[in-house]
Scaffold this active site. Structure first.
Site, mmCIF file in Angstrom:
data_model
loop_
_atom_site.group_PDB
_atom_site.id
_atom_site.type_symbol
_atom_site.label_atom_id
_atom_site.label_comp_id
_atom_site.label_asym_id
_atom_site.label_seq_id
_atom_site.Cartn_x
_atom_site.Cartn_y
_atom_site.Cartn_z
ATOM 1 N N LYS A 22 4.056 10.401 -8.051
ATOM 2 C CA LYS A 22 5.292 10.354 -7.252
ATOM 3 C C LYS A 22 5.731 8.913 -7.021
ATOM 4 C CE LYS A 22 4.941 10.696 -2.606
ATOM 5 N NZ LYS A 22 5.572 9.547 -1.927
ATOM 6 N N ASN A 23 4.789 8.076 -6.603
ATOM 7 C CA ASN A 23 5.162 6.720 -6.198
ATOM 8 C C ASN A 23 5.433 5.795 -7.381
ATOM 9 O OD1 ASN A 23 5.093 7.532 -3.609
ATOM 10 N ND2 ASN A 23 3.075 6.650 -3.143
ATOM 11 N N ARG A 94 12.693 8.132 1.869
ATOM 12 C CA ARG A 94 12.608 6.704 2.195
ATOM 13 C C ARG A 94 12.575 5.862 0.926
ATOM 14 N NH1 ARG A 94 11.108 5.092 7.291
ATOM 15 N NH2 ARG A 94 10.922 3.095 6.250
ATOM 16 N N ASP A 118 9.627 6.892 10.614
ATOM 17 C CA ASP A 118 9.164 8.203 10.197
ATOM 18 C C ASP A 118 7.784 8.445 10.771
ATOM 19 O OD1 ASP A 118 7.379 6.800 8.665
ATOM 20 O OD2 ASP A 118 8.206 7.392 6.748
ATOM 21 N N ASP A 307 -3.156 6.356 1.546
ATOM 22 C CA ASP A 307 -2.716 7.726 1.258
ATOM 23 C C ASP A 307 -3.879 8.713 1.142
ATOM 24 O OD1 ASP A 307 -0.158 6.772 1.274
ATOM 25 O OD2 ASP A 307 0.064 6.690 -0.891
HETATM 26 N N1 EPU Z 1 6.039 -3.959 5.369
HETATM 27 C C1 EPU Z 1 6.699 -4.848 6.146
HETATM 28 N N2 EPU Z 1 7.801 -5.482 5.608
HETATM 29 C C2 EPU Z 1 8.251 -5.245 4.361
HETATM 30 C C3 EPU Z 1 7.545 -4.313 3.558
HETATM 31 C C4 EPU Z 1 6.435 -3.680 4.096
HETATM 32 O O1 EPU Z 1 6.337 -5.091 7.296
HETATM 33 O O2 EPU Z 1 9.262 -5.845 3.944
HETATM 34 C C5 EPU Z 1 4.849 -3.261 5.944
HETATM 35 C C6 EPU Z 1 5.133 -1.781 6.149
HETATM 36 O O3 EPU Z 1 5.766 -1.559 7.402
HETATM 37 C C7 EPU Z 1 3.743 -1.188 6.086
HETATM 38 C C8 EPU Z 1 3.012 -2.087 5.097
HETATM 39 O O4 EPU Z 1 3.795 -3.297 5.004
HETATM 40 O O5 EPU Z 1 3.114 -1.304 7.324
HETATM 41 C C9 EPU Z 1 2.850 -1.487 3.702
HETATM 42 O O6 EPU Z 1 4.099 -1.209 3.155
HETATM 43 P P1 EPU Z 1 4.408 -1.167 1.580
HETATM 44 O O7 EPU Z 1 5.721 -1.811 1.362
HETATM 45 O O8 EPU Z 1 3.224 -1.671 0.829
HETATM 46 O O9 EPU Z 1 4.509 0.397 1.326
HETATM 47 P P2 EPU Z 1 5.769 1.209 0.837
HETATM 48 O O10 EPU Z 1 6.340 0.605 -0.384
HETATM 49 O O11 EPU Z 1 6.680 1.500 1.976
HETATM 50 C C10 EPU Z 1 4.323 2.712 -0.750
HETATM 51 C C11 EPU Z 1 4.140 4.183 -0.953
HETATM 52 C C12 EPU Z 1 3.336 4.766 0.206
HETATM 53 C C13 EPU Z 1 1.987 4.063 0.255
HETATM 54 C C14 EPU Z 1 2.208 2.550 0.385
HETATM 55 C C15 EPU Z 1 0.920 1.759 0.365
HETATM 56 C C16 EPU Z 1 6.119 4.797 -2.139
HETATM 57 C C17 EPU Z 1 7.377 5.579 -2.163
HETATM 58 N N3 EPU Z 1 5.430 4.830 -1.011
HETATM 59 O O12 EPU Z 1 5.056 2.589 0.454
HETATM 60 O O13 EPU Z 1 3.124 6.141 -0.112
HETATM 61 O O14 EPU Z 1 1.271 4.545 1.356
HETATM 62 O O15 EPU Z 1 3.051 2.078 -0.694
HETATM 63 O O16 EPU Z 1 0.204 2.010 -0.787
HETATM 64 O O17 EPU Z 1 5.734 4.202 -3.142
HETATM 65 C C18 EPU Z 1 2.844 8.423 0.336
HETATM 66 O O18 EPU Z 1 2.950 8.640 -0.876
HETATM 67 O O19 EPU Z 1 2.436 9.309 1.136
HETATM 68 C C19 EPU Z 1 3.177 7.105 0.861
HETATM 69 C C20 EPU Z 1 3.456 6.887 2.130
#
Ligand code: EPU
Length: 427
Positions: A22-23, A94, A118, A307
């Site tokens: 998915k990701n 998201r 969320d 995850d």
């Molecule tokens: N963060 C910031 N500022 C930013 C970006 C991130 O503070 O500009 C913080 C976030 O608030 C969070 C942390 O950094 O606390 C990690 O965020 P990250 O950007 O790494 O995650 P994401 O891109 O929002 C993706 C996956 C998540 C997975 C995380 C970590 C997707 C669509 N989502 O999220 O997947 O947990 O990376 O591996 O790719 C899931 O599939 O259930 C899921 C939540």
């Protein structure tokens, strides 16, 4: 509402096949926007999030055709694209933010509704925004939308991310494709899904080095061509099946799995007493009669994935001994612990630590899935609970697991998708 009705007691046995991640696929779909023509994705999972991203791409002007049985997605991108992702889609997905970088690369402009809070935390965008600003974009936030524009075009940068954010790495790598000159990004996320995106970009003609490492260099403004790409297998779905086998004392062969993407979860499961064998097409996991409690600390890849944090807490809840699980990425992910406690788990949360003392058996009850991974882990807990567990809010599971109930039944579990009236199932 719809729920999964789980009758506990089965030891899972058999084979499952893991589809694409998915990701990864959501980001690959967004990356297709960068070049007119038809991009073909294979090994695409049949999940709700792909359907929502398809709708978003259609609204931007693309034609998206899915062959669900074969996991093929054809995305035809026109010469003229829209640049706005509306709130009605972003609030459901998201990951819509994944179109920000590709739209900036292709059009130098993007209007994306800002995703609200969320169930798993605040999820900032500051690292995405800072990087784009350094590339020459002006980014403002009004009326619930993030508006980014670079009227004179983007230019390459040297930038060290404050944190190896998956989303920010993807935004900046894709934006850099449309920037003049070289971009060098340090402290990048190294998740296999980020590497998958970079691999597709390289095939499209982007000169990119450092794939899979924390330093990526991207030469912008090169000629691109649409490609055909096979999505990397989903390591979190793989991990879900591995934990299911380990918790139920069963034996599950997971075809299509990439064990090298799950080194730490596999080591953790082995420490819990599971036997894991790498097979030619994936891996096979055999669970112990009762697992030993195991600690975990969630960290960016190659650390223990956030995850799979609910899954390890679910395993520890029926293990021999006590364990400490620390969550470092999403502060609100422990919301699910209160639901696990409804099944009789002995769990205590203190800040970003969770202390679990295993009990011999859980006891079935109605519980609420608060996000995709929490809901899946509650189903696993239901498999090792006495009696019937109803996991409500199945739509979370549909976002990331194709045919979850059917696959579980194929492994011998007594699981059904049912419509429930809450008053009928609560005591
Ligand atoms: N963060 C910031 N500022 C930013 C970006 C991130 O503070 O500009 C913080 C976030 O608030 C969070 C942390 O950094 O606390 C990690 O965020 P990250 O950007 O790494 O995650 P994401 O891109 O929002 C993706 C996956 C998540 C997975 C995380 C970590 C997707 C669509 N989502 O999220 O997947 O947990 O990376 O591996 O790719 C899931 O599939 O259930 C899921 C939540």
């Amino acid at each position: 509402m719809e729920a999964l009705r789980v009758v506990g007691g089965a030891r899972l046995r058999g084979r499952v096949r893991v589809p694409g991640a998915k990701n990864s696929v959501l980001k690959l779909m967004a990356a297709a926007l960068m070049v007119p023509g038809t991009t073909i994705l294979r090994n695409v999972p049949d999940i709700a999030d792909v359907a929502i991203m398809s709708e978003l791409l259609r609204r931007l002007g693309c034609e998206v055709v899915a062959d669900r049985t074969d996991g093929v997605l054809l995305i035809t991108v026109p010469g003229q694209l829209e640049h706005r992702a509306d709130y009605d889609l972003v609030r459901r997905l998201r990951a819509s933010i994944a179109v920000l970088g590709p739209l900036m690369a292709r059009l130098g402009e993007a209007d994306i509704a800002v995703p609200g809070g969320d169930a798993i935390g605040s999820r900032g965008l500051d690292i995405h925004v800072r990087g784009l600003e350094l590339m020459g974009a002006v980014v403002t936030s009004t009326g619930g939308y993030l508006h980014a524009a670079a009227p004179s075009g983007l230019h390459g940068i040297d930038y060290e991310l404050d944190f190896p954010s998956v989303g920010a790495t993807e935004t900046l790598v894709t934006a850099a494709v449309g920037a003049r000159g070289l971009t060098r990004l340090e402290n990048c996320a190294r998740e296999p899904e980020v590497a998958d995106l970079c691999t597709m970009l390289a095939a499209m003609g982007v000169p990119i080095t450092g794939i899979g490492s924390d330093t990526l260099t991207i030469e912008g403004a090169s000629a691109l061509a649409p490609v055909e790409h096979v999505v990397v297998p989903d390591r979190i779905v793989t991990g879900t099946w591995a934990f299911a086998a380990a918790m139920t004392g069963g034996q599950v062969t997971i075809d299509g799995a990439r064990p090298e993407h799950l080194s730490l979860p596999c080591a953790t499961l082995r420490a819990a007493g599971a036997h894991i064998e790498v097979t030619p097409g994936g891996m096979c996991v055999r669970g112990p009669d009762r697992p030993h409690a195991v600690d975990a600390v969630t960290l960016p890849f190659p650390g223990f994935p956030t995850d799979l944090q609910p899954h390890i807490i679910a395993l520890d809840s029926i293990a021999e001994g006590s364990a400490l699980v620390t969550e470092n990425l999403f502060e609100a992910r422990f919301r699910f612990v209160a639901e696990l406690a409804r099944l009789g788990a002995n769990v205590k949360v203190d800040g970003h630590h969770c202390l679990i003392t295993g009990v011999p058996r859980l006891s079935g009850a109605p519980v609420e899935g608060t996000d995709i991974r929490a809901a899946a882990a509650l189903v696993l807990a239901g498999l090792v609970a006495d009696g019937v567990t109803h996991v409500m809010h199945v739509h979370h599971i549909d976002r990331g697991y194709a045919d979850f109930a059917q696959s579980l039944r194929g492994l011998g579990a007594d699981v059904d998708r049912v419509r429930v009236n809450i008053a009928d199932i609560v005591g």
